[in-house]
Design an enzyme around this catalytic site. Structure first.
Site, mmCIF file in Angstrom:
data_model
loop_
_atom_site.group_PDB
_atom_site.id
_atom_site.type_symbol
_atom_site.label_atom_id
_atom_site.label_comp_id
_atom_site.label_asym_id
_atom_site.label_seq_id
_atom_site.Cartn_x
_atom_site.Cartn_y
_atom_site.Cartn_z
ATOM 1 C CG ASN A 23 -2.030 -1.097 0.967
ATOM 2 O OD1 ASN A 23 -2.193 -1.601 -0.151
ATOM 3 N ND2 ASN A 23 -2.711 -1.486 2.020
ATOM 4 N NE ARG A 93 -10.780 2.192 -2.608
ATOM 5 C CZ ARG A 93 -11.989 2.700 -2.859
ATOM 6 N NH1 ARG A 93 -12.757 2.167 -3.795
ATOM 7 N NH2 ARG A 93 -12.427 3.739 -2.175
ATOM 8 C CB CYS A 117 -10.999 -5.966 -0.633
ATOM 9 S SG CYS A 117 -9.375 -6.678 -0.871
ATOM 10 N N PRO A 123 -16.747 4.648 -1.057
ATOM 11 C CG PRO A 123 -17.487 6.140 0.562
ATOM 12 C CD PRO A 123 -17.177 4.689 0.336
ATOM 13 C CB ILE A 124 -13.943 8.127 -4.654
ATOM 14 C CG1 ILE A 124 -14.965 8.412 -5.746
ATOM 15 C CG2 ILE A 124 -13.429 6.701 -4.740
ATOM 16 C CD1 ILE A 124 -14.327 8.402 -7.146
ATOM 17 C CG ASP A 125 -17.319 11.114 0.091
ATOM 18 O OD1 ASP A 125 -17.060 9.902 0.187
ATOM 19 O OD2 ASP A 125 -17.324 11.867 1.079
ATOM 20 C CD GLN A 126 -14.265 13.140 2.761
ATOM 21 O OE1 GLN A 126 -13.537 13.966 3.302
ATOM 22 N NE2 GLN A 126 -15.553 13.340 2.587
ATOM 23 N NE ARG A 399 -5.718 -7.280 -5.282
ATOM 24 C CZ ARG A 399 -6.462 -6.591 -4.402
ATOM 25 N NH1 ARG A 399 -7.548 -7.119 -3.898
ATOM 26 N NH2 ARG A 399 -6.111 -5.382 -4.039
HETATM 27 C C1 EPZ Z 1 -6.526 1.765 1.898
HETATM 28 O O1 EPZ Z 1 -7.794 1.713 1.271
HETATM 29 C C2 EPZ Z 1 -5.934 0.385 1.770
HETATM 30 N N1 EPZ Z 1 -5.809 0.040 0.352
HETATM 31 C C3 EPZ Z 1 -6.828 -0.655 2.442
HETATM 32 O O2 EPZ Z 1 -6.104 -1.877 2.445
HETATM 33 C C4 EPZ Z 1 -7.057 -0.253 3.908
HETATM 34 O O3 EPZ Z 1 -8.016 -1.129 4.462
HETATM 35 C C5 EPZ Z 1 -7.542 1.186 4.002
HETATM 36 O O4 EPZ Z 1 -6.649 2.075 3.300
HETATM 37 C C6 EPZ Z 1 -7.612 1.657 5.455
HETATM 38 O O5 EPZ Z 1 -6.334 1.572 6.032
HETATM 39 C C7 EPZ Z 1 -4.758 0.555 -0.335
HETATM 40 O O6 EPZ Z 1 -3.949 1.295 0.196
HETATM 41 C C8 EPZ Z 1 -4.653 0.144 -1.774
HETATM 42 P P1 EPZ Z 1 -9.679 4.716 3.050
HETATM 43 P P2 EPZ Z 1 -8.586 3.109 0.976
HETATM 44 O O7 EPZ Z 1 -9.906 5.723 2.000
HETATM 45 O O8 EPZ Z 1 -7.606 4.183 0.743
HETATM 46 C C9 EPZ Z 1 -14.190 5.967 3.912
HETATM 47 C C10 EPZ Z 1 -5.564 -4.064 1.870
HETATM 48 O O9 EPZ Z 1 -5.966 -5.082 2.422
HETATM 49 N N2 EPZ Z 1 -14.035 6.839 2.748
HETATM 50 O O10 EPZ Z 1 -8.670 4.987 4.135
HETATM 51 O O11 EPZ Z 1 -9.615 2.802 -0.052
HETATM 52 C C11 EPZ Z 1 -14.201 4.495 3.521
HETATM 53 O O12 EPZ Z 1 -15.515 4.084 3.145
HETATM 54 C C12 EPZ Z 1 -6.530 -2.949 1.597
HETATM 55 O O13 EPZ Z 1 -4.379 -3.836 1.546
HETATM 56 C C13 EPZ Z 1 -15.054 7.734 2.444
HETATM 57 O O14 EPZ Z 1 -16.071 7.794 3.120
HETATM 58 O O15 EPZ Z 1 -9.304 3.326 2.384
HETATM 59 C C14 EPZ Z 1 -13.739 3.822 4.775
HETATM 60 O O16 EPZ Z 1 -14.842 3.682 5.668
HETATM 61 C C15 EPZ Z 1 -7.963 -3.364 1.859
HETATM 62 N N3 EPZ Z 1 -14.903 8.556 1.369
HETATM 63 C C16 EPZ Z 1 -12.755 4.832 5.366
HETATM 64 O O17 EPZ Z 1 -13.050 6.091 4.748
HETATM 65 C C17 EPZ Z 1 -13.780 8.533 0.585
HETATM 66 O O18 EPZ Z 1 -13.684 9.320 -0.379
HETATM 67 C C18 EPZ Z 1 -11.290 4.499 5.106
HETATM 68 O O19 EPZ Z 1 -11.096 4.366 3.718
HETATM 69 C C19 EPZ Z 1 -12.751 7.616 0.907
HETATM 70 C C20 EPZ Z 1 -12.905 6.786 2.000
#
Ligand code: EPZ
Length: 429
Positions: A23, A93, A117, A123-126, A399
């Site tokens: 990551n 992702r 996964c 979401p990607i709103d942030q 992966r």
């Molecule tokens: C990264 O995912 C990792 N993936 C994930 O690891 C990991 O579980 C996650 O960070 C949390 O540590 C990669 O780095 C490729 P987030 P990411 O944005 O960036 C919410 C693995 O096993 N959110 O930190 O997609 C979201 O729904 C994978 O290696 C919004 O609401 O995670 C979640 O509840 C699985 N809006 C929380 O934030 C947004 O725009 C954290 O998501 C973005 C996220």
């Protein structure tokens, strides 16, 4: 269908070396899109997601040379904006980092919506909020993220609504070459965010505060090629720490940064395993241990990592007492529980909470890997269980884990990967 077959009940002994962090590698590889010149990235884990990222960059027009099995030279000077391959991008992702990098370099981005996964909503709103704060207009249509900043990007302040690793990284990518200063308030503090910032600073960026919840990015005119070594993978390390404890063996996990594993170490010690910390390794021992039940809540770093949820759940099953596992990051990360129940686990699940009965032992069964970390957890369950466990859908595991079967075999595990005959395998695709 390829599968992993394990005859469990054998303690693991020996030393296992951890590879580069998945990551961290993925954002750093896509960040090369911002760089005018060749970058040499070392300690890349040779896993499917990294191969996909390199092949995506290549198909976009980058020059990619593997200098050895973990070192890539990447020159993106000739890439074409908007050329990320749809099928590859939609299975990963991290492909959405191409959006921040394209926007930062070209002032526009056209990138397939990402996959990854399945934990429920992702979401990607942030990410969009950050791009819009810098002056871009963003739309999602036809399976693509489209962003335009015809007048160029202008630094600004972004206050995150949730702590998001991906959004924090994507905003850094978009802001690195923008006019003026961008601050991200409520930023993710994961080590891989720090790794990305350090890589970009090695290329000439001006990023401060990474690893805290306020990151400041002062846009610079351009970035030049650099060499950089990726951090060790804390989740791979944590996975093998739990495998050592669950099999009541004694294993040295080398090439780690023990500080990154503090939350996992604390919980394993609380359960009754011994964890010795050295400069670049940890030693986990649990010979004859009986494990106590614990309460764990997964949280953004430095909290207990959500990516260790399934692995910790297996440990909880092996305890004498009951445990609670609250998922503080994802909507539904417990799809794997039904597979553990096939092995004798007794777990009551709500969307973000699992009540785990300490059954003390598991029995081998035929199970599936439902996602990357759940697949790793099923391997740990099979190693600890009595009898034989067969795990299918192991592409999830490949992966993110390099040579897991070989690494575990070297620790004394009775584990094999059986490959389906070619004809069957193509049919299975
Ligand atoms: C990264 O995912 C990792 N993936 C994930 O690891 C990991 O579980 C996650 O960070 C949390 O540590 C990669 O780095 C490729 P987030 P990411 O944005 O960036 C919410 C693995 O096993 N959110 O930190 O997609 C979201 O729904 C994978 O290696 C919004 O609401 O995670 C979640 O509840 C699985 N809006 C929380 O934030 C947004 O725009 C954290 O998501 C973005 C996220």
């Amino acid at each position: 269908m390829d599968k992993i077959v394990i005859n469990g009940g054998r303690p693991l002994y020996g030393t296992i070396e951890v590879g580069g962090m998945k990551n961290s590698s993925l954002p750093i590889l896509f960040a090369t899109i911002l760089v005018k010149g060749e970058c040499v990235i070392e300690n890349l884990p040779p896993i499917d997601d990294v191969s996909s990222a390199l092949s995506m960059l290549q198909s976009m027009g980058a020059e990619v040379r593997m200098l050895d099995r973990t070192t890539a030279a990447v020159d993106t000077r000739n890439i074409r904006c908007g050329s990320a391959p749809y099928e590859e991008a939609r299975h990963m992702r991290a492909s959405y980092y191409i959006a921040g990098a394209e926007l930062g370099r070209f002032g526009r981005a056209v990138v397939p919506l990402p996959g990854g996964c399945d934990f429920g909503q992702r979401p990607i709103d942030q990410h969009i909020k950050g791009f819009e704060a810098l002056g871009a207009s963003v739309s999602l249509d036809g399976g693509y993220i489209r962003a335009e900043a015809p007048g160029g990007l202008m630094g600004d302040s972004v206050f995150m609504d949730v702590v998001s690793v991906g959004a924090t990284i994507n905003i850094i990518l978009a802001a690195a070459l923008a006019e003026g200063v961008t601050t991200i308030d409520g930023a993710a503090k994961e080590p891989h965010v720090v790794d990305l910032a350090n890589f970009l600073n090695a290329c000439g960026a001006d990023i401060t505060g990474a690893g805290t919840d306020v990151i400041r990015i002062k846009g610079v005119a351009s970035l030049s090629g650099a060499s950089y070594t990726v951090l060790p993978d804390m989740i791979e390390a944590g996975t093998y720490m739990i495998a050592a404890a669950a099999t009541r063996g004694s294993v040295t996990i080398s090439n780690v940064i023990p500080k990154h594993l503090d939350s996992v170490t604390a919980k394993l010690r609380e359960m009754g395993a011994e964890v010795e910390e050295n400069d670049t390794s940890v030693v986990v021992s649990a010979a004859g241990a009986s494990f106590k039940g614990v309460r764990v809540k997964t949280q953004p770093y430095p909290g207990f990592p959500t990516d260790m949820n399934p692995q910790m759940c297996v440990m909880m099953c092996l305890a004498e007492g009951d445990s609670q596992l609250r998922e503080g990051v994802w909507d539904n990360r417990f799809r794997y529980v039904k597979e553990l129940v096939r092995m004798g686990a007794q777990i009551d699940v709500e969307p973000k909470m699992a009540y785990v009965k300490g059954v003390g032992r598991l029995t081998g069964a035929s199970v599936k890997a439902v996602d990357l970390r759940a697949g790793a957890a099923m391997v740990i369950a099979g190693l600890a269980a009595e009898g034989t466990t067969e795990i299918t859908d192991i592409y999830h595991i490949e992966r993110g884990y390099e040579n897991m079967v070989e690494k575990l075999k070297a620790l004394g595990a009775d584990i094999e990967k059986t490959e389906a005959p070619e004809s069957f395998r193509s049919a299975a695709v």
